[in-house]
Enzyme design. Structure first.
Site, PDB file in Angstrom:
ATOM      1  N   GLN A   1       0.826  -1.211   0.000  1.00  0.00           N
ATOM      2  CA  GLN A   1       0.000   0.000   0.000  1.00  0.00           C
ATOM      3  C   GLN A   1       0.862   1.264   0.000  1.00  0.00           C
ATOM      4  O   GLN A   1       0.348   2.362  -0.170  1.00  0.00           O
ATOM      5  CB  GLN A   1      -0.938   0.017   1.214  1.00  0.00           C
ATOM      6  CG  GLN A   1      -2.058  -1.005   1.120  1.00  0.00           C
ATOM      7  CD  GLN A   1      -3.026  -0.962   2.274  1.00  0.00           C
ATOM      8  OE1 GLN A   1      -3.312  -1.991   2.878  1.00  0.00           O
ATOM      9  NE2 GLN A   1      -3.567   0.204   2.616  1.00  0.00           N
TER      10      GLN A   1
ATOM     11  N   CYS B   1      -9.538   1.973   9.023  1.00  0.00           N
ATOM     12  CA  CYS B   1      -9.573   2.446  10.411  1.00  0.00           C
ATOM     13  C   CYS B   1      -9.223   3.903  10.586  1.00  0.00           C
ATOM     14  O   CYS B   1      -9.431   4.444  11.676  1.00  0.00           O
ATOM     15  CB  CYS B   1      -8.593   1.622  11.228  1.00  0.00           C
ATOM     16  SG  CYS B   1      -6.917   1.871  10.656  1.00  0.00           S
TER      17      CYS B   1
ATOM     18  N   GLU C   1     -12.745   5.233   4.408  1.00  0.00           N
ATOM     19  CA  GLU C   1     -12.883   4.537   5.692  1.00  0.00           C
ATOM     20  C   GLU C   1     -14.144   4.930   6.457  1.00  0.00           C
ATOM     21  O   GLU C   1     -14.545   4.235   7.398  1.00  0.00           O
ATOM     22  CB  GLU C   1     -11.636   4.783   6.536  1.00  0.00           C
ATOM     23  CG  GLU C   1     -10.421   4.148   5.874  1.00  0.00           C
ATOM     24  CD  GLU C   1      -9.119   4.614   6.482  1.00  0.00           C
ATOM     25  OE1 GLU C   1      -8.319   3.754   6.872  1.00  0.00           O
ATOM     26  OE2 GLU C   1      -8.900   5.826   6.560  1.00  0.00           O
TER      27      GLU C   1
HETATM   28  N1  MCN Z   1     -13.602   9.867  -3.680  1.00  0.00           N
HETATM   29  C1  MCN Z   1     -14.443  10.732  -4.346  1.00  0.00           C
HETATM   30  N2  MCN Z   1     -14.803  11.928  -3.769  1.00  0.00           N
HETATM   31  C2  MCN Z   1     -14.387  12.245  -2.518  1.00  0.00           C
HETATM   32  C3  MCN Z   1     -13.560  11.351  -1.806  1.00  0.00           C
HETATM   33  C4  MCN Z   1     -13.169  10.166  -2.426  1.00  0.00           C
HETATM   34  O1  MCN Z   1     -14.864  10.433  -5.460  1.00  0.00           O
HETATM   35  N3  MCN Z   1     -14.730  13.396  -1.961  1.00  0.00           N
HETATM   36  C5  MCN Z   1     -13.108   8.651  -4.314  1.00  0.00           C
HETATM   37  C6  MCN Z   1     -11.597   8.740  -4.524  1.00  0.00           C
HETATM   38  O2  MCN Z   1     -11.227   9.467  -5.629  1.00  0.00           O
HETATM   39  C7  MCN Z   1     -11.190   7.295  -4.565  1.00  0.00           C
HETATM   40  C8  MCN Z   1     -12.132   6.670  -3.541  1.00  0.00           C
HETATM   41  O3  MCN Z   1     -13.274   7.543  -3.468  1.00  0.00           O
HETATM   42  O4  MCN Z   1     -11.368   6.757  -5.831  1.00  0.00           O
HETATM   43  C9  MCN Z   1     -11.498   6.534  -2.142  1.00  0.00           C
HETATM   44  O5  MCN Z   1     -10.826   7.725  -1.868  1.00  0.00           O
HETATM   45  P1  MCN Z   1     -10.211   8.143  -0.446  1.00  0.00           P
HETATM   46  O6  MCN Z   1     -11.281   8.340   0.511  1.00  0.00           O
HETATM   47  O7  MCN Z   1      -9.260   9.245  -0.713  1.00  0.00           O
HETATM   48  O8  MCN Z   1      -9.397   6.856   0.066  1.00  0.00           O
HETATM   49  P2  MCN Z   1      -8.069   6.219  -0.555  1.00  0.00           P
HETATM   50  O9  MCN Z   1      -8.127   6.230  -1.998  1.00  0.00           O
HETATM   51  O10 MCN Z   1      -6.886   6.772   0.135  1.00  0.00           O
HETATM   52  O11 MCN Z   1      -8.275   4.720  -0.139  1.00  0.00           O
HETATM   53  C10 MCN Z   1      -7.909   4.243   1.121  1.00  0.00           C
HETATM   54  C11 MCN Z   1      -9.104   3.733   1.893  1.00  0.00           C
HETATM   55  C12 MCN Z   1      -8.610   2.879   2.990  1.00  0.00           C
HETATM   56  S1  MCN Z   1      -7.482   3.544   4.047  1.00  0.00           S
HETATM   57  C13 MCN Z   1      -8.993   1.575   3.113  1.00  0.00           C
HETATM   58  S2  MCN Z   1      -8.428   0.725   4.455  1.00  0.00           S
HETATM   59  C14 MCN Z   1      -9.848   0.978   2.130  1.00  0.00           C
HETATM   60  C15 MCN Z   1     -10.682   1.968   1.399  1.00  0.00           C
HETATM   61  O12 MCN Z   1      -9.960   3.025   1.008  1.00  0.00           O
HETATM   62  N4  MCN Z   1      -9.385  -0.069   1.418  1.00  0.00           N
HETATM   63  C16 MCN Z   1     -10.063  -0.451   0.287  1.00  0.00           C
HETATM   64  N5  MCN Z   1     -11.527   1.452   0.485  1.00  0.00           N
HETATM   65  C17 MCN Z   1     -11.187   0.310  -0.193  1.00  0.00           C
HETATM   66  N6  MCN Z   1     -11.884  -0.090  -1.277  1.00  0.00           N
HETATM   67  C18 MCN Z   1     -11.468  -1.178  -1.957  1.00  0.00           C
HETATM   68  N7  MCN Z   1     -12.173  -1.563  -3.046  1.00  0.00           N
HETATM   69  N8  MCN Z   1     -10.374  -1.897  -1.598  1.00  0.00           N
HETATM   70  C19 MCN Z   1      -9.665  -1.564  -0.496  1.00  0.00           C
HETATM   71  O13 MCN Z   1      -8.594  -2.254  -0.152  1.00  0.00           O
HETATM   72 CU1  CUM Z   2      -6.349   1.784   8.669  1.00  0.00          CU
HETATM   73  S1  CUM Z   2      -6.775   0.628   7.132  1.00  0.00           S
HETATM   74 MO1  CUM Z   2      -6.551   1.903   5.592  1.00  0.00          MO
HETATM   75  O1  CUM Z   2      -5.652   3.031   6.455  1.00  0.00           O
HETATM   76  O2  CUM Z   2      -5.372   1.208   4.631  1.00  0.00           O
END
Ligand code: MCN
Ligand code: CUM
Length: 805
Positions: free
Chosen positions: A236, A384, A759
């Site tokens: 990751q 988390c 999350e």
């Molecule tokens: N998004 C959006 N508009 C927003 C916020 C987010 O359209 N205002 C979209 C983003 O562009 C992205 C998705 O939603 O495509 C998730 O964005 P974000 O909230 O920024 O999270 P991350 O991309 O950093 O993903 C990490 C988060 C975490 S920490 C875990 S744990 C988790 C999660 O995402 N693991 C996942 N969702 C998951 N979903 C899938 N399918 N697989 C995982 O392993």
């Molecule tokens: Cu705490 S689970 Mo996500 O942060 O990859």
């Protein structure tokens, strides 16, 4: 030039922010063309497999490799003794502790890696594992973190048994890792002493596991000719892994290429560094061949990053009208045999100090004690947001407990304590500055949407019917209003192993007006290739379909800290917008030159720069891109590309209002989620369909955790839930149907106003499901019952309350 299509058409053609653009990734995923670690097959590739400890605590007297080496195909068996000369028998953890790569004299949890067998194929490796003979001497086991701190508890970490200082200050017991304190203890004690009402409860958030569909694995390939190590893996945080590999192996960083290919779910499980990575790299260096290691399901559930295991003792003070005046929390955190939590360095208990939640609580105090036990290490994982799951569960349960004490409706109690819209940016008692929020609006919208008053009336009627013997089912109404904290994070506060938690994006526009963008993050299913292209599309007016997005290859992507803590949108998403704006700024100069006007005399309009006051005179972004490569423009370098490294000024604080209606059969303990309403506010929404997908997935994981999923140990430290027979994964059959909704409160400091969302559904749904269960039994005096609320435990609640007659 005449323009036939309308401005609305031009916006729609971009498929930019706000559009439910279909996921571009799915073309390959739905056709079996994904490329996961296990799909990587290299010439002469060898396979590694682990001998693991059957005991939770034992001395390793000897490891006999002889029979294993005689197994056809087995080439080597590595033990701690072999790794020691390289200084690789232990490795640093992300939490300032160190961890055995292979058992060095003893084992501390069941499933711990003892020896690594390398063979020509997977089956030979497995046969080799069977043939290794390990002599153990069992030691007393501690699985209870409270017992681990008793004076006569067995010493688990003999390697550091005499230390008085840990990575986060003084320690008071061999099995004590740290105490982390936040807030004002004296003021909080005073608030509790003076309060009209104090509610007190122990809230346990049990141990669980992210259990991604694809387990962890890697392929290490050392090219002895070029001296270059390539490491494919389920990472990751590929850049951080490269830096760590360089630091611990001594291989120069430019000679290491880390590639995260497609990842079949991460959920935090793939943030940390595992013994399999180290052993595979060593094995490849030693043999000169590529070495693959992919763990199986049991290994994944037994040895890789678990989640939660927090015992949270809470006290909450309020006036008799229900205004909260103080919050006190003492947490005992079970970290297992090594402290391998993946938190930012300064936060040994993550962002647990967001535990004041959505409420305006004037004084608060939090203390967290980290403790070693004979369980698997890991800690921060499973959607988390760095322990925000625990914090939200704690406060949302404490609110319910207080509502019982006050004999008040829990929706009303929340309403009178919410931070008001005009209080943002809001300074919390435990040190955070919430960027923006409008909780009352979201709450009213949610209550209206579910018909809250009618539901309560129906519930009351059902209760009467139950008491009259007309039904054996109760209704529970679960409420939650959570506040998240995501987007680690300002470099001044947040680092991992000293690496500041900024993120990055590099955009190159090609002459014909298409583009490639590379980011420091890595999608594991979140759809980054779809959504980040949408940000660029809206910012620079090129269709998202013409933008390729690439992540996960450290040789090509700009340095970034990776994807976890829902930080991609808040941090890399901001970098993406900023890089795009640099491109637009240069494009403006090119357009002005082409249109023969001053830079300030052109203005941006969806996909072009037009002369102010003369919109028929314009240059589209496509034309500008070509000109950047085709013309010598005075004062400008050729080409059109930009990179942004973004250090966010603050985190973002998404929030949500969730309401669950549950039917509970008192005689069987069976539950049925009748409805689940999830309102999320993640600021500006990039792709509503992807957001919905994130909510559905995260809420289903939350359902699993609240209603049955658990990593359980017996008192010998045996993991009782290491297969999917025992570890509950909901299928389509159990999964509830969700109604999603939203409000939009943009982040004031994020370039496009977006907050993270990945999350949120896990943070919000677990207390919501759990509160529904508790709510059903509230009229019979239930105050607190620990998760998971499986049928048996619910049946037991009913029995203990005397409802079985
Ligand atoms: N998004 C959006 N508009 C927003 C916020 C987010 O359209 N205002 C979209 C983003 O562009 C992205 C998705 O939603 O495509 C998730 O964005 P974000 O909230 O920024 O999270 P991350 O991309 O950093 O993903 C990490 C988060 C975490 S920490 C875990 S744990 C988790 C999660 O995402 N693991 C996942 N969702 C998951 N979903 C899938 N399918 N697989 C995982 O392993
Ligand atoms: Cu705490 S689970 Mo996500 O942060 O990859």
């Amino acid at each position: 030039m005449k323009d036939e299509i309308t401005p609305e058409d031009r916006v729609a053609n971009l498929k930019g922010m706000g559009s439910s653009r279909k996921r571009v990734e799915d073309v390959r995923f739905t056709q079996g063309k994904g490329n996961y670690v296990d799909d990587i097959k290299l010439d002469g590739m060898l396979f590694g497999d682990f001998v693991r400890s059957p005991y939770a605590h034992a001395r390793v007297k000897s490891v006999n490799k002889e029979a294993a080496l005689a197994v056809p195909g087995v080439l080597a068996v590595l033990t701690a003794e072999d790794l020691e000369p390289l200084g690789l028998h232990w490795m640093p953890t992300l939490a300032g502790d160190k961890q055995m790569v292979l058992a060095d004299g003893k084992v501390l949890f069941q499933g711990q890696e003892v020896a690594y067998v390398v063979a020509t194929d997977r089956y030979a490796a497995a046969d080799g594992v069977e043939a290794v003979v390990v002599e153990y001497e069992e030691l007393p086991v501690v699985v209870d973190p409270f017992k681990a701190l008793e004076p006569d508890a067995p010493i688990l970490r003999e390697d550091i048994k005499d230390r008085t200082e840990g990575a986060h200050g003084p320690v008071r017991h061999n099995n004590h890792i740290f105490t982390w304190e936040q807030g004002d203890k004296d003021a909080t004690e005073a608030a509790l002493a003076e309060a009209d009402v104090v509610a007190e409860e122990m809230i346990y958030y049990h141990r669980t596991h992210p259990c991604p569909l694809e387990t962890c694995g890697c392929v290490a390939s050392m090219d002895k000719v070029t001296g270059k190590l390539t490491l494919w893996g389920t990472f990751q945080a590929p850049h951080a892994i490269r830096t760590v590999v360089s630091l611990i192996s001594g291989i120069a960083e430019h000679n290491i290429r880390v590639i995260s290919p497609d990842i079949g779910g991460g959920f935090g499980n793939k943030v940390g560094a595992y013994a399999g990575y180290v052993c595979s790299v060593v094995a490849s260096i030693v043999t000169g061949k590529p070495v693959k290691w992919v763990e199986d399901r049991m290994e994944n559930l037994m040895s890789t990053a678990f989640a939660r295991d927090y015992w949270m003792k809470g006290r909450i003070a309020a006036t008799k009208e229900g205004k909260i005046t103080g919050l006190w929390c003492h947490t005992t955190a079970d970290h297992g045999g090594f402290d391998a939590c993946a938190d930012p360095t300064k936060f040994p208990a993550g962002f647990m100090n967001i535990c004041t939640g959505s409420y305006d609580i004037p004084t608060a105090y939090l203390a967290v004690d980290g403790v070693y036990t004979n369980k698997a290490p890991g800690g921060v994982a499973y959607r988390c947001s760095f322990r925000v799951t625990e914090a939200a569960y704690f406060i949302e349960r404490m609110i319910e407990v207080l509502a019982i004490k006050l004999n008040m409706d829990a929706a009303e109690l929340r309403r009178i304590n919410f931070i008001r819209k005009d209080q943002f940016p809001y300074q919390s008692a435990l040190g955070w500055e919430y960027d923006s929020g409008d909780y009352h609006t979201a709450w009213e919208k949610a209550l209206d949407a579910v018909g809250y008053d009618a539901l309560r009336a129906e519930q009351a009627q059902r209760l009467e019917d139950f008491k009259a013997g007309k039904t054996r089912k109760l209704i529970g109404i679960g409420l939650t209003h959570f506040t998240e904290i995501v987007g680690a994070g300002p470099v001044k506060n947040c680092d991992i192993l000293g690496l500041g938690m900024f993120d990055s994006c590099e955009i190159r526009i090609h002459p014909t007006g298409s583009a490639i963008a590379r980011l420091g993050t890595i999608s594991q299913g979140q759809g980054h290739a779809t959504t980040f292209a949408q940000i660029i599309a809206s910012e620079i007016g090129l269709p998202a379909d013409d933008i390729t997005l690439e992540e996960g290859d450290t040789d090509t992507a700009p340095y970034g800290l990776g994807t976890y803590g829902s930080r991609s949108t808040p941090v890399a998403g901001a970098a993406t917008a900023m890089a795009a704006r640099k491109i637009r700024a240069k494009a403006q100069m090119i357009a002005a030159y082409l249109l023969e006007v001053h830079d300030d005399d052109v203005e941006w309009d969806v996909d072009r720069f037009a002369v102010k006051g003369a919109p028929e005179r314009f240059k589209t972004m496509k034309e500008i891109a070509f000109a950047a490569y085709n013309q010598a423009i005075p004062g400008l370098e050729p080409g059109l590309e930009a990179v942004s490294y973004y250090d966010p000024p603050n985190m973002t604080y998404p929030f949500g209002a969730y309401i669950c209606v549950m039917e509970i059969d008192v005689d069987t303990g069976e539950t049925e989620v009748r409805s689940f309403y999830a309102l999320d506010d993640c600021g500006t929404r990039i792709n509503p369909m992807i957001i919905d997908g994130q909510i559905h997935g995260g809420a289903t994981e939350g359902y699993a955790i609240a209603m049955g999923q658990e990593i359980a140990y017996d008192e010998m430290g045996n993991n009782k839930s290491a297969t999917l027979m025992d570890f509950f994964l909901p299928t389509a059959w159990e999964t509830p149907t969700y109604t999603t909704d939203f409000t939009v409160t943009p982040s004031p400091h994020h370039p496009i106003g977006a907050k993270g969302v990945g999350e949120s559904p896990n943070v919000g749904s677990v207390p919501c499901f759990s509160n529904a269960v508790h709510d059903a039994f509230r009229p019979f005096g239930l105050v607190q019952s620990h998760m998971p609320h499986d049928h048996w435990r619910i049946w037991k609640i009913a029995r203990d309350l005397g409802l079985h007659g």
